[in-house]
Design an enzyme around this catalytic site. Structure first.
Site, PDB file in Angstrom:
ATOM      1  N   HIS A   1       1.196  -1.076  -0.078  1.00 34.68           N
ATOM      2  CA  HIS A   1       0.421   0.730  -0.277  1.00 34.68           C
ATOM      3  C   HIS A   1       0.947   1.303  -0.238  1.00 34.68           C
ATOM      4  CE1 HIS A   1      -3.414  -3.189   1.509  1.00 34.68           C
ATOM      5  NE2 HIS A   1      -2.673  -3.173   2.043  1.00 34.68           N
TER       6      HIS A   1
ATOM      7  N   SER B   1      13.766  21.740 -16.165  1.00 31.07           N
ATOM      8  CA  SER B   1      11.966  23.094 -16.585  1.00 31.07           C
ATOM      9  C   SER B   1      13.118  24.556 -17.990  1.00 31.07           C
ATOM     10  CB  SER B   1      12.167  22.797 -15.436  1.00 31.07           C
ATOM     11  OG  SER B   1      10.965  24.054 -15.634  1.00 31.07           O
TER      12      SER B   1
ATOM     13  N   LYS C   1      15.023  22.533 -11.214  1.00 31.60           N
ATOM     14  CA  LYS C   1      14.591  21.467 -12.145  1.00 31.60           C
ATOM     15  C   LYS C   1      15.377  20.738 -12.643  1.00 31.60           C
ATOM     16  CE  LYS C   1      10.579  20.265 -11.268  1.00 31.60           C
ATOM     17  NZ  LYS C   1       9.356  20.049 -12.105  1.00 31.60           N
TER      18      LYS C   1
ATOM     19  N   GLU D   1       9.783   8.243 -16.818  1.00 33.23           N
ATOM     20  CA  GLU D   1       8.441   9.291 -16.930  1.00 33.23           C
ATOM     21  C   GLU D   1       7.822   8.634 -18.729  1.00 33.23           C
ATOM     22  OE1 GLU D   1       7.773  12.785 -14.110  1.00 33.23           O
ATOM     23  OE2 GLU D   1       9.354  13.376 -16.075  1.00 33.23           O
TER      24      GLU D   1
END
Ligand code: ARG
Length: 456
Positions: free
Chosen positions: A155, A276, A282, A289
């Protein structure tokens, strides 16, 4: 004039040609199409349909054609519709009448079935190789982290202590099942469809077993209708690709989470991350991804071809031309993702063992171990569970780990707890004691590693 133009009084509309053609995407079957024609022409010669000179000329021209295509000298002409007729037309341009015999006892239906099978066999073999290198890499990295403590989660909550090696070897199992699945499909697709003709073989005296052997198949398909209609193996491979992507996507998801500031278990080398345009601080994990994202198109192409095939009457229908782009998309994506993931994992990931160890100290990972300690003292497990629950509540109230409670604290809840409990709660010891088959204990994981190294 179309190759099939005898009964037509009109030329095809340009729009019809454009809609009908598969050449813009099936051109990539050129090498397997030529491979098939090399075998087919040898068989035709053996059966007396080509003279020695004719065969020699056809073989020479087919081989030259392959070189010319590979050198980028050929401009595809969409009015030939597909790669099969394009290759025949190119051959005819060079050889004239002799080339007109190449399609003897053959239809584009068994030709495309053969070409696609040869192509898929190559792609599947590459995919299996890519899986096998990822498996070996993960196994190698695991062997360096047999004692690197990592929290195990359920979980996404801290659950029980494991090691990084144990975690990585879980993926090794998934990828090795993927590899086995591809092998089983390769075994099943090992029958040649060539000779099935349009749907009902031919009246001519051909030798399909000969072409099958020439093309490294184990035998010939047992029913000609099935031979030209079967795309099961493509769907199997696409389904294997979907599972490969599912596994890569789960792994990618974990790398993304592990790389977050909250976890910090890993970092990516700068050369494997991106920035970024607005936020100067960033550093984003775009590779995992994108792999996670591309899983969608691999699932999508599987569903797309399943749907295309689901109501087709026997035998060949033009709907089946839709198989190519779907499969190419699936296969290209899975192969590309496997190779970039392997590259990323081999060279782009930096582990932070200290963060993993610190994280493992949080979340009472050793609570089940403490319950087991009481079970060894003959406390029934359900009671032990409750006692440890109370101890966890006490530790939470004090804001400390279980092993930071005093012996008096322990004994205030259960008198039989002794000072050896602290050895029992040590995470390294917790992991070592979990030495059941498949468990995280270093010796067990090492057995698994050795098993895999023997197999691959
Ligand atoms: N381009 C076709 C395909 O990819 C080849 C087979 C065509 N056969 C036919 N009878 N139209 O499916």
């Amino acid at each position: 004039m179309k190759l099939w133009g005898g009964r037509f009084a009109q030329a095809t509309h340009k729009e019809v040609d454009a809609f009908n053609a598969s050449l813009p995407f099936d051109y990539r079957l050129y090498a397997v199409d030529i491979e098939g024609s090399l075998a087919h022409s040898k068989m035709l010669h053996k059966q007396g349909f080509f003279t020695d000179e004719e065969l020699a000329a056809v073989q020479k021209e087919l081989k030259e054609l392959l070189v010319r295509i590979e050198a980028g000298e050929i401009e595809w002409q969409i009015e030939y519709e597909d790669i099969h007729m394009q290759v025949e037309a190119l051959l005819t341009e060079k050889l004239g009448p002799t080339a007109k015999k190449i399609h003897t006892a053959r239809s584009r239906n068994d030709q495309v079935a053969l070409d696609f099978k040869l192509y898929a066999r190559n792609q599947a073999t590459l995919t299996k190789k890519a899986l096998d290198s990822l498996i070996l890499l993960l196994t190698e990295v695991a062997s360096q982290h047999l004692e690197t403590i990592l929290p195990g989660f359920t979980h996404l909550q801290h659950a029980q202590p494991i090691t990084l090696a144990h975690h990585l070897m879980a993926y090794v199992e998934m990828f090795s099942r993927d590899s086995d699945r591809i092998q089983s499909t390769l075994d099943r697709m090992n029958l040649s469809p060539l000779g099935a003709g349009a749907l009902a073989t031919t009246t001519l005296n051909i030798d399909p077993l000969y072409t099958a052997k020439e093309l490294n198949f184990a035998g010939v398909m047992r029913n000609s209708l099935d031979a030209v209609s079967d795309r099961d193996y493509v769907l199997e491979l696409m389904s294997h690709n979907a599972l490969i992507m599912m596994h890569l996507s789960r792994f990618s998801e974990e790398l993304i989470i592990w790389n977050s500031a909250e976890y910090g278990y890993i970092r990516f080398q700068d050369a494997f991350a991106t920035g970024s345009s607005m936020m100067p601080q960033k550093k984003n994990p775009d590779l995992p991804e994108l792999i996670r994202g591309k899983t969608g198109r691999v699932y999508g192409s599987l569903v797309s071809l399943l749907t295309t095939m689901k109501a087709l009457p026997l035998a060949y229908n033009k709907d089946m031309q839709e198989d190519k782009e779907a499969y190419f998309n699936s296969s290209d994506t899975a192969l590309q993702c496997l190779s970039i993931f392997t590259f990323l994992f081999a060279e782009g990931v930096i582990f932070n063992e200290a963060k993993m160890a610190a994280s493992a100290k949080k979340g009472y990972l050793n609570a089940t171990d403490l319950a087991d300690y009481l079970v060894e003292k003959k406390v029934p497990f359900r009671d032990a569970h409750h006692i440890v629950g109370e101890l966890v509540a006490l530790a939470i109230q004090k804001g400390v780990a279980l092993e930071a409670l005093s012996l008096l604290d322990f004994q205030s809840i259960h008198p039989e707890i002794e000072s050896n409990v602290y050895e029992f709660l040590n995470l390294d010891a917790c992991v070592k004691r979990r030495n059941q088959p498949g468990g995280p204990a270093p010796n067990r994981v090492l057995d698994h590693i050795n098993f895999i190294k023997k197999q691959y």
